[in-house]
Design an enzyme around this catalytic site. Structure first.
Site, mmCIF file in Angstrom:
data_model
loop_
_atom_site.group_PDB
_atom_site.id
_atom_site.type_symbol
_atom_site.label_atom_id
_atom_site.label_comp_id
_atom_site.label_asym_id
_atom_site.label_seq_id
_atom_site.Cartn_x
_atom_site.Cartn_y
_atom_site.Cartn_z
ATOM 1 N N GLU A 91 40.194 46.080 45.428
ATOM 2 C CA GLU A 91 41.296 45.780 44.533
ATOM 3 C C GLU A 91 41.376 46.888 43.498
ATOM 4 O OE1 GLU A 91 42.853 42.187 41.569
ATOM 5 O OE2 GLU A 91 40.715 42.344 42.019
ATOM 6 N N HIS B 277 35.624 40.754 47.281
ATOM 7 C CA HIS B 277 36.142 42.089 46.989
ATOM 8 C C HIS B 277 35.506 42.679 45.741
ATOM 9 C CE1 HIS B 277 39.017 39.686 44.453
ATOM 10 N NE2 HIS B 277 38.927 40.736 43.647
ATOM 11 N N HIS C 55 35.392 44.207 38.158
ATOM 12 C CA HIS C 55 34.708 42.969 38.518
ATOM 13 C C HIS C 55 34.376 42.945 40.005
ATOM 14 C CE1 HIS C 55 38.965 41.792 39.314
ATOM 15 N NE2 HIS C 55 38.426 41.103 40.314
#
Length: 160
Positions: free
Chosen positions: A153, A104, A36
């Site tokens: 991430e 992010h 994502h």
């Protein structure tokens, strides 16, 4: 004496400065698919209303006190983040970017803890130990200075 030549002075990194050699060693893990992209927003209700008006499916907000955010997903690959309190990292981000913006990107790995150990061994800065993320699986964040300005991430692949 020139300031850069003083004893103990740190060498200033520039865009042309090569990364430390140990970082270039082959990792013991494979970076997987993009899971994502996360966007910080100052008003989650307003942001979700906009996305719903565009025809997107929006998940219910989920408070995540361990990360200091309230999160929801637009479809499967866009995460909206609102600060959960003044101490939230998203609150600090929004102080610098009041309108919000890209926060992010998240890639999957098979084992977050092993990937974090490997990255730390090779000199990459991990912001915090693995913790459960929005999908209920372990995640870690790499400092954006380690990835050319992008907060990265790593999320453990859930096997879905």
């Amino acid at each position: 004496m020139l300031p850069a030549l003083r004893r103990g002075a740190r060498r200033r990194r520039t865009a042309d400065t090569p990364p430390r050699r140990r970082r270039l060693a082959t990792p013991s893990f494979q970076l997987g698919r993009l899971n994502h992209v996360a966007v910080a927003v100052p008003d989650l209700a307003a942001a979700t209303a906009t996305w719903a008006a565009l025809g997107a499916t929006v998940s219910p907000p989920q408070a995540m006190p361990a990360h200091g955010v309230t999160a929801c997903f637009v479809g499967e690959q866009l995460e909206l983040l609102e600060p959960l309190g003044a101490e939230s990292p998203i609150a600090a981000f929004l102080e610098r970017h009041p309108a919000g913006g890209l926060h992010h990107v998240c890639h999957e790995v098979s084992d977050v803890a092993a990937a974090a150990r490997d990255l730390e061994r090779r000199g990459f800065r991990i912001l915090a130990p693995p913790a459960l993320g929005a999908h209920g699986v372990p995640v870690v964040f790499l400092h954006p200075k380690e990835t050319h300005g992008t907060l990265l991430e790593l999320q453990e692949a859930s096997g879905d």
